[in-house]
Every structure is written in structure tokens, then in C-alpha cells.
Design a protein around this motif. Structure first.
Motif, PDB file in Angstrom:
ATOM      1  N   ARG A  46       8.588  -4.508  -1.753  1.00 19.76           N
ATOM      2  CA  ARG A  46       9.790  -5.289  -2.032  1.00 19.76           C
ATOM      3  C   ARG A  46       9.466  -6.704  -2.482  1.00 19.76           C
ATOM      4  O   ARG A  46      10.357  -7.544  -2.631  1.00 19.76           O
ATOM      5  CB  ARG A  46      10.705  -5.326  -0.812  1.00 19.76           C
ATOM      6  CG  ARG A  46      11.091  -3.940  -0.342  1.00 19.76           C
ATOM      7  CD  ARG A  46      12.301  -3.924   0.544  1.00 19.76           C
ATOM      8  NE  ARG A  46      12.599  -2.562   0.958  1.00 19.76           N
ATOM      9  CZ  ARG A  46      13.240  -1.683   0.198  1.00 19.76           C
ATOM     10  NH1 ARG A  46      13.636  -2.031  -1.007  1.00 19.76           N
ATOM     11  NH2 ARG A  46      13.467  -0.460   0.627  1.00 19.76           N
ATOM     12  N   GLY A  47       8.193  -6.994  -2.711  1.00 25.46           N
ATOM     13  CA  GLY A  47       7.798  -8.279  -3.277  1.00 25.46           C
ATOM     14  C   GLY A  47       7.912  -9.449  -2.327  1.00 25.46           C
ATOM     15  O   GLY A  47       8.101 -10.586  -2.765  1.00 25.46           O
ATOM     16  N   ARG A  48       7.761  -9.200  -1.026  1.00 21.47           N
ATOM     17  CA  ARG A  48       7.879 -10.288  -0.062  1.00 21.47           C
ATOM     18  C   ARG A  48       6.573 -11.084   0.026  1.00 21.47           C
ATOM     19  O   ARG A  48       5.495 -10.588  -0.299  1.00 21.47           O
ATOM     20  CB  ARG A  48       8.248  -9.747   1.318  1.00 21.47           C
ATOM     21  CG  ARG A  48       9.567  -8.990   1.341  1.00 21.47           C
ATOM     22  CD  ARG A  48      10.721  -9.895   0.914  1.00 21.47           C
ATOM     23  NE  ARG A  48      11.999  -9.197   0.956  1.00 21.47           N
ATOM     24  CZ  ARG A  48      12.651  -8.796  -0.114  1.00 21.47           C
ATOM     25  NH1 ARG A  48      12.150  -9.004  -1.326  1.00 21.47           N
ATOM     26  NH2 ARG A  48      13.824  -8.174   0.003  1.00 21.47           N
ATOM     27  N   ALA A  49       6.716 -12.336   0.503  1.00 20.40           N
ATOM     28  CA  ALA A  49       5.549 -13.219   0.560  1.00 20.40           C
ATOM     29  C   ALA A  49       4.466 -12.674   1.480  1.00 20.40           C
ATOM     30  O   ALA A  49       3.275 -12.753   1.177  1.00 20.40           O
ATOM     31  CB  ALA A  49       5.989 -14.611   1.027  1.00 20.40           C
ATOM     32  N   ALA A  50       4.855 -12.157   2.628  1.00 24.64           N
ATOM     33  CA  ALA A  50       3.910 -11.550   3.570  1.00 24.64           C
ATOM     34  C   ALA A  50       3.914 -10.046   3.329  1.00 24.64           C
ATOM     35  O   ALA A  50       4.860  -9.357   3.706  1.00 24.64           O
ATOM     36  CB  ALA A  50       4.304 -11.871   5.008  1.00 24.64           C
ATOM     37  N   GLY A  51       2.864  -9.543   2.692  1.00 28.73           N
ATOM     38  CA  GLY A  51       2.845  -8.139   2.303  1.00 28.73           C
ATOM     39  C   GLY A  51       1.753  -7.332   2.963  1.00 28.73           C
ATOM     40  O   GLY A  51       1.480  -7.470   4.163  1.00 28.73           O
ATOM     41  N   PHE A  52       1.104  -6.515   2.165  1.00 25.88           N
ATOM     42  CA  PHE A  52       0.144  -5.523   2.638  1.00 25.88           C
ATOM     43  C   PHE A  52      -0.988  -6.155   3.443  1.00 25.88           C
ATOM     44  O   PHE A  52      -1.202  -5.840   4.615  1.00 25.88           O
ATOM     45  CB  PHE A  52      -0.392  -4.771   1.424  1.00 25.88           C
ATOM     46  CG  PHE A  52      -1.178  -3.532   1.748  1.00 25.88           C
ATOM     47  CD1 PHE A  52      -0.591  -2.446   2.370  1.00 25.88           C
ATOM     48  CD2 PHE A  52      -2.512  -3.455   1.411  1.00 25.88           C
ATOM     49  CE1 PHE A  52      -1.315  -1.307   2.664  1.00 25.88           C
ATOM     50  CE2 PHE A  52      -3.247  -2.321   1.690  1.00 25.88           C
ATOM     51  CZ  PHE A  52      -2.649  -1.254   2.318  1.00 25.88           C
ATOM     52  N   ARG A  53      -1.717  -7.069   2.821  1.00 23.17           N
ATOM     53  CA  ARG A  53      -2.895  -7.650   3.482  1.00 23.17           C
ATOM     54  C   ARG A  53      -2.516  -8.502   4.696  1.00 23.17           C
ATOM     55  O   ARG A  53      -3.221  -8.496   5.712  1.00 23.17           O
ATOM     56  CB  ARG A  53      -3.691  -8.477   2.478  1.00 23.17           C
ATOM     57  CG  ARG A  53      -4.365  -7.653   1.390  1.00 23.17           C
ATOM     58  CD  ARG A  53      -5.070  -8.532   0.393  1.00 23.17           C
ATOM     59  NE  ARG A  53      -4.114  -9.388  -0.306  1.00 23.17           N
ATOM     60  CZ  ARG A  53      -4.476 -10.343  -1.161  1.00 23.17           C
ATOM     61  NH1 ARG A  53      -5.745 -10.573  -1.399  1.00 23.17           N
ATOM     62  NH2 ARG A  53      -3.563 -11.066  -1.774  1.00 23.17           N
ATOM     63  N   THR A  54      -1.413  -9.242   4.576  1.00 24.42           N
ATOM     64  CA  THR A  54      -1.010 -10.109   5.687  1.00 24.42           C
ATOM     65  C   THR A  54      -0.720  -9.303   6.943  1.00 24.42           C
ATOM     66  O   THR A  54      -1.163  -9.651   8.043  1.00 24.42           O
ATOM     67  CB  THR A  54       0.223 -10.931   5.294  1.00 24.42           C
ATOM     68  OG1 THR A  54      -0.059 -11.679   4.113  1.00 24.42           O
ATOM     69  CG2 THR A  54       0.617 -11.881   6.409  1.00 24.42           C
ATOM     70  N   HIS A  55       0.027  -8.207   6.789  1.00 24.52           N
ATOM     71  CA  HIS A  55       0.371  -7.395   7.958  1.00 24.52           C
ATOM     72  C   HIS A  55      -0.865  -6.718   8.549  1.00 24.52           C
ATOM     73  O   HIS A  55      -0.986  -6.582   9.770  1.00 24.52           O
ATOM     74  CB  HIS A  55       1.422  -6.347   7.577  1.00 24.52           C
ATOM     75  CG  HIS A  55       2.800  -6.900   7.478  1.00 24.52           C
ATOM     76  ND1 HIS A  55       3.224  -7.659   6.413  1.00 24.52           N
ATOM     77  CD2 HIS A  55       3.870  -6.818   8.330  1.00 24.52           C
ATOM     78  CE1 HIS A  55       4.494  -8.010   6.598  1.00 24.52           C
ATOM     79  NE2 HIS A  55       4.899  -7.521   7.749  1.00 24.52           N
ATOM     80  N   ILE A  56      -1.784  -6.282   7.693  1.00 20.06           N
ATOM     81  CA  ILE A  56      -3.027  -5.687   8.199  1.00 20.06           C
ATOM     82  C   ILE A  56      -3.802  -6.709   9.014  1.00 20.06           C
ATOM     83  O   ILE A  56      -4.291  -6.417  10.122  1.00 20.06           O
ATOM     84  CB  ILE A  56      -3.879  -5.144   7.043  1.00 20.06           C
ATOM     85  CG1 ILE A  56      -3.232  -3.890   6.440  1.00 20.06           C
ATOM     86  CG2 ILE A  56      -5.292  -4.822   7.523  1.00 20.06           C
ATOM     87  CD1 ILE A  56      -3.979  -3.334   5.245  1.00 20.06           C
TER      88      ILE A  56
END
Length: 232
Positions: free
Chosen positions: A30-40
Motif C-alpha cells: 500500500r506504499g506506506r513509509a514503514a514497509g517490508f524491511r522496517t517490519h522485519i
């Protein structure tokens, strides 16, 4: 703790990476600032810190004779969840009436909690939490999109100060779209040469916004506008 202990930590850390990736993928999509890598990274860091807390007896320090080590991993959990609040605050911002980024902040917070659960060895609870989080972010969003609802739109309109008829024309255009609109800010800009006002509207679909945009372009003295649908 030595190299022989590493296999015991592998599963919790890999599970934390997988859970963080699942949640982060939806935010990245969804193009959010905190995405894939941040959550990992959030989930992995939480798991690492909790693993460190539950392994306190293996830390490299000298224990006084007759002393007894009592580990309290909940203190680490409290510290992680407090610290993650600063990261969550960085993805929340206000635009007009609307507050954006709350869902992403909540996903970061629960991702940290899931990482702590994996680090503590509570795999069943952690997997359940990760699955429910994905359901809430993805499945329930698809359900909500099918429900009849009105979206909230932040409208910002700018006109020349000397265009005395512009304000009434803007009010009339907005009233035709939403009779219960709310006004937010009144500003004098460009050294007193312009007036800027913001409103909150509720509309059903994109058609009313296109109609409003077309009508605003015809108002004499209008120098700019922005229609920003709220989408967290």
C-alpha cells in the motif's frame, strides 16, 4: 552462551523474520513509509532482545558467591514496547482534519509484540497473533471496501484576497457535495494577498470529487485547490 546454543535461537529468529515480513508486505503493497524491511527489523530486533533477556544466566559476568540470578524478561518487553512508540510516532502525521499513519503505527507496535513472543518461546501465541494481524490488515480491509460507506476528504482551497465573490462560490460548491461539511483553518497567505481555507468533506466514491474539482476550476479568483481523500 556459545556457538552450540545457536540452533536453539534459530527457529524463533526465523519465525520473527517471517511474521514481520508477512505484516510488512501488506504495508509495502500500500506504499506506506514503514514497509517490508522496517517490519522485519522491528520483529527481529524484538525477538533478539527477548532472547537476550531469557538467556540472562548465560551472560558473561561474574556472579558473587552465594548470589542467585533471577531473570525478569518482562522488563525487557516493557522497554521494547516503550521504545517502539518513538518509531510509531514517526509514521503518524496530521493533514487537515485527518490523522494519517495510525494503522501503520499499530502494525509496527503489534509486530514488536509478536517478536517478543517468539523470543520468549511462545510460538503458538505468536503465530496466532501474526495470522490475526494479517487478517485484520488485509482480509478485513477487502471486506470494508465492499461495504457502502463515505470516505473522508481534506479539501484545501486558495483564492486571491481581492476576489470577493470567490469564498461564497467555494462554499456553494462544497455544499452541493456535502451539506454537513466542516471548516478547519482560515489563513491569510502570500503576504496578505491570498486566502486559504481547509474543509472536511464526506463523499461516496470518486465521482463527486471529479465534479467538485471541475466546478472549482471555474471559480473566478481561485488560485489553487487540493482534494486529499483520507486513506490510512
Amino acid at each position: 552462551m556459545d556457538l552450540a546454543s545457536l540452533p536453539d535461537f534459530t527457529l524463533p529468529l526465523l519465525a520473527a523474520i517471517l511474521a514481520g515480513g508477512m505484516i510488512g508486505f501488506e504495508r509495502e503493497w500500500r506504499g506506506r513509509a514503514a514497509g517490508f524491511r522496517t517490519h522485519i527489523l522491528v520483529c527481529l530486533a524484538s525477538a533478539l532482545l527477548m532472547e537476550m533477556a531469557v538467556s540472562q544466566g548465560a551472560w558473561r559476568f561474574d556472579v558473587l558467591e552465594g548470589a542467585r540470578i533471577v531473570s525478569d524478561p518482562t522488563r525487557m518487553a516493557h522497554g521494547v514496547l516503550t521504545g517502539i512508540g518513538f518509531l510509531c510516532a514517526g509514521v503518524i502525521f496530521r493533514a487537515g482534519f485527518s490523522i494519517h499513519g495510525l494503522t501503520t503505527a499499530a502494525s509496527l507496535w503489534i509486530t514488536a509484540a509478536i517478536g517478543l513472543l517468539f523470543g520468549a518461546g511462545l510460538f503458538g501465541l505468536a503465530v496466532t497473533g501474526a495470522a490475526l494481524t494479517v487478517v485484520v490488515l488485509l482480509i478485513l480491509r477487502l471486506v470494508s471496501l465492499r461495504l457502502p460507506q463515505k470516505s473522508v476528504v481534506d479539501a484545501e482551497v486558495v483564492w486571491r484576497r481581492d476576489a470577493t465573490e470567490a469564498e461564497a462560490a467555494v462554499e456553494a460548491a462544497l455544499a452541493d457535495i456535502d451539506g454537513e461539511r466542516r471548516s478547519d483553518r482560515f489563513e491569510l497567505i502570500d503576504g496578505g494577498g491570498g486566502v486559504r481555507r481547509t474543509f472536511r468533506l464526506k463523499v461516496a466514491g470518486d465521482a463527486p470529487l471529479k465534479t467538485l474539482a471541475a466546478r472549482l476550476r471555474t471559480i473566478e479568483g481561485l488560485t489553487g485547490y487540493r482534494l486529499d481523500p483520507r486513506n490510512d
